[in-house]
Write a protein that holds these residues in place. Sequence first.
Motif, PDB file in Angstrom:
ATOM      1  N   HIS A  95      -8.930  -0.109 -25.555  1.00 32.89           N
ATOM      2  CA  HIS A  95      -8.784  -1.559 -25.437  1.00 32.89           C
ATOM      3  C   HIS A  95      -7.384  -1.934 -24.943  1.00 32.89           C
ATOM      4  O   HIS A  95      -7.240  -2.695 -23.970  1.00 32.89           O
ATOM      5  CB  HIS A  95      -9.057  -2.210 -26.791  1.00 32.89           C
ATOM      6  CG  HIS A  95      -8.718  -3.661 -26.849  1.00 32.89           C
ATOM      7  ND1 HIS A  95      -9.471  -4.631 -26.218  1.00 32.89           N
ATOM      8  CD2 HIS A  95      -7.685  -4.324 -27.455  1.00 32.89           C
ATOM      9  CE1 HIS A  95      -8.928  -5.822 -26.421  1.00 32.89           C
ATOM     10  NE2 HIS A  95      -7.853  -5.666 -27.174  1.00 32.89           N
ATOM     11  N   TYR A  96      -6.350  -1.386 -25.575  1.00 37.52           N
ATOM     12  CA  TYR A  96      -4.993  -1.773 -25.197  1.00 37.52           C
ATOM     13  C   TYR A  96      -4.557  -1.143 -23.883  1.00 37.52           C
ATOM     14  O   TYR A  96      -3.801  -1.755 -23.115  1.00 37.52           O
ATOM     15  CB  TYR A  96      -4.023  -1.405 -26.315  1.00 37.52           C
ATOM     16  CG  TYR A  96      -4.081  -2.349 -27.494  1.00 37.52           C
ATOM     17  CD1 TYR A  96      -3.517  -3.617 -27.412  1.00 37.52           C
ATOM     18  CD2 TYR A  96      -4.697  -1.980 -28.677  1.00 37.52           C
ATOM     19  CE1 TYR A  96      -3.563  -4.490 -28.488  1.00 37.52           C
ATOM     20  CE2 TYR A  96      -4.743  -2.845 -29.762  1.00 37.52           C
ATOM     21  CZ  TYR A  96      -4.187  -4.095 -29.659  1.00 37.52           C
ATOM     22  OH  TYR A  96      -4.236  -4.976 -30.717  1.00 37.52           O
ATOM     23  N   LEU A  97      -5.013   0.071 -23.592  1.00 39.41           N
ATOM     24  CA  LEU A  97      -4.683   0.668 -22.301  1.00 39.41           C
ATOM     25  C   LEU A  97      -5.323  -0.110 -21.158  1.00 39.41           C
ATOM     26  O   LEU A  97      -4.754  -0.222 -20.068  1.00 39.41           O
ATOM     27  CB  LEU A  97      -5.126   2.130 -22.274  1.00 39.41           C
ATOM     28  CG  LEU A  97      -4.293   3.090 -23.132  1.00 39.41           C
ATOM     29  CD1 LEU A  97      -4.914   4.480 -23.129  1.00 39.41           C
ATOM     30  CD2 LEU A  97      -2.854   3.153 -22.630  1.00 39.41           C
ATOM     31  N   THR A  98      -6.504  -0.649 -21.405  1.00 38.41           N
ATOM     32  CA  THR A  98      -7.135  -1.512 -20.399  1.00 38.41           C
ATOM     33  C   THR A  98      -6.306  -2.761 -20.167  1.00 38.41           C
ATOM     34  O   THR A  98      -6.161  -3.230 -19.028  1.00 38.41           O
ATOM     35  CB  THR A  98      -8.554  -1.905 -20.851  1.00 38.41           C
ATOM     36  OG1 THR A  98      -9.336  -0.727 -21.036  1.00 38.41           O
ATOM     37  CG2 THR A  98      -9.231  -2.790 -19.813  1.00 38.41           C
ATOM     38  N   ARG A  99      -5.707  -3.291 -21.214  1.00 37.37           N
ATOM     39  CA  ARG A  99      -4.876  -4.488 -21.072  1.00 37.37           C
ATOM     40  C   ARG A  99      -3.608  -4.200 -20.265  1.00 37.37           C
ATOM     41  O   ARG A  99      -3.263  -4.960 -19.351  1.00 37.37           O
ATOM     42  CB  ARG A  99      -4.499  -5.041 -22.453  1.00 37.37           C
ATOM     43  CG  ARG A  99      -5.619  -5.749 -23.168  1.00 37.37           C
ATOM     44  CD  ARG A  99      -5.144  -6.299 -24.508  1.00 37.37           C
ATOM     45  NE  ARG A  99      -4.138  -7.339 -24.342  1.00 37.37           N
ATOM     46  CZ  ARG A  99      -4.393  -8.643 -24.325  1.00 37.37           C
ATOM     47  NH1 ARG A  99      -5.641  -9.061 -24.439  1.00 37.37           N
ATOM     48  NH2 ARG A  99      -3.425  -9.517 -24.186  1.00 37.37           N
TER      49      ARG A  99
END
Length: 686
Positions: A222-226
């Motif tokens: 989730h955060y790497l996608t952000r």
Amino acid sequence: MELENLQDVKLNHEHQHLTIMTMELHVHTRGELRPNPDQDAVCCIFYNITNDCPDPLISHIKGVIYVSEDGTEEKMPHLQSHLQAVPNEQSLIAAFVALVRKWDPDIFVGYEIEQLSWGYLLQRAYVLNINLTVELSRVRVLTSTDSETKEINDDDSEIRLTGRIVLNLWRFLRHEVALQSYTFENIAYHILHQRIPLFSFRILTNWWAHRTKMYRWQVFEHYLTRVEGIVKIMQQLDLVGRTSEFARLFGIQFYEVLSRGSQFRVESMMLRLVKPLNYVAVSPSMQQRARMRAPESLPLIMEPESRFYTDPVIVLDFQSLYPSIIIAYNYCFSTCMGRIEHLGRSELFEFGCTQLRVPIDELSRHKDNLNFSPCGVAFVNQSVVKGVLPRMLEEILNTRLMVKQSMKEKKDNKTLQRVLHARQLGLKLIANVTYGYTAANFSGRMPCIEVGDSVVSKARETLERAISLVGRTTRWGARVIYGDTDSMFVLVPGKSREEAFRIGAEIAEAVTNDNPKPVKLKLEKVYQPCLLQTKKRYVGYMYESPSQDKPVYDAKGIETVRRDGCPAVAKILEKTLRILFETKDVSLVKRYVCRQFGKVLSGRISIQELTFARDEYRGAAGYRPGACVPALELAKQWRHCGSTPGAKSRPESALRYCGGAPRSSTHQTGAQPRHSASRRQPQDKC
């Protein structure tokens, strides 16, 4: 909304050697509360480093630094990221500081930096007695004062790290794209055309604490996608490249393009031009500005003849009227001789925010080369001296014509068309605000009300002469029904659309010939039909050429193009107007509106269509008596509600969430239940 990839038409440099670092945090929250840096620890730091260099191995790096209780690193090869486990939060911050020193980024970026990015990390480090403001700066000092350490606690301060640029991305996107909501997920959908799920802080915290590693992997993804999405959004809009070009154009620094106003740009260009001419800019004090005379001239804004028009309405617009007036009549600080009542006197007289003395012999020498503005101010002609402002504006307008010529030659490249249009619009805006620089008597750097009033009064006189010319020319059979600063709406009753274009071209040519160069009136469009509501509020079907078959719906100032209402109002009103324009049948309009109201009453419409996303609360005293504004009504309901602690005394704390403008403070968020709707949340939902 379709947005082209602006990377395709940016300036071709082999390598800029620019390093950009994006960062997001995962914080262990408490239930439904939002993260609070005073109490909630940072569990993970997710980063993405973009290096514009020849080596492809280090051009794109992403990774995670996380706290592991047992000190073992997770095995996640599918993420293709660098993983680093640390034993505690202090080690987490130390490892991140070492990473920053290793790559030495030029630009720090976060989507919303105070909430889950750089600002939160600085606040959390301060709680742990770590001064990250110094550690992340390029210029490191051994000691720091308390004021430097607590600078980030100021509600109105920005995050400043010496030697680095810190960008709060969502704030810049508010000026790039027109949307109701500016959440990361909504931005990614409209710009990148990707669907990204939205998870609450509670879900992410539960996933991180779950004993099954699969859930922790989802937090990582989730955060790497952000952090990757932030880089993609910046590349798609070419924010860094365009900002760099404007910095070169205006002669200012990169961050000043984003943070400083139009006066700063005008002065930068003007001072570069006057330096070879040995001019010195005036530096008035606040007291001198306060003593300056108030503006006396106002632009001409007529009250329109409000009604529905089925006959063609011609819209004519002066091309860059204020800059053209300055060039044509040589209005400038350096050419102004003062007001008429002061001419012929040898003593000092008030001139702008300073004083001026014009010797009598010099005045008599130039008496045949003076022109007078309608407000009674004298200027010398270009035969005596060419003003600085006319010289600067000529260069800007000539450059804009070159850009527009390039647009005509590259009609097939839509992406290049969009970039060139942005550039010519930027040049147009900087030319138009030059008048504002001369008339900014409250916060202006070098105001001169004599120059400002002369420009406004001459523009008003020019528009009045154009309206008079239309009224007294009987062969056109036209009548001006609305005028606004530099444009006029001309009704031609009983004429066809082709005749309207012919008459409009004749009017534009006649008015242009009646004024000195470069003052030019151009035929912009023809409305048929159209509806004039009030000043600056009108809508119609637009035709830009006689050969155009299908009209374009064009609205200015009404609810269909405003974003301070709910989407349902805009959609219903636009459909209503289209039905009216196409059928001229009010009964069909009534039937459609009643059908839509029936959907609302029966609950067959999405709650998102009825959500006010951008109606900012201005305080109880900020509205006129009897005003029916959604934000004000919510404040009244909140004030009368006694179930929530502090509700009667702090309606603003809840309604600040509606404004779409997060505060820069990260203090006390999540500390009490009333702060669960964070003041800094950019989701723009009530």
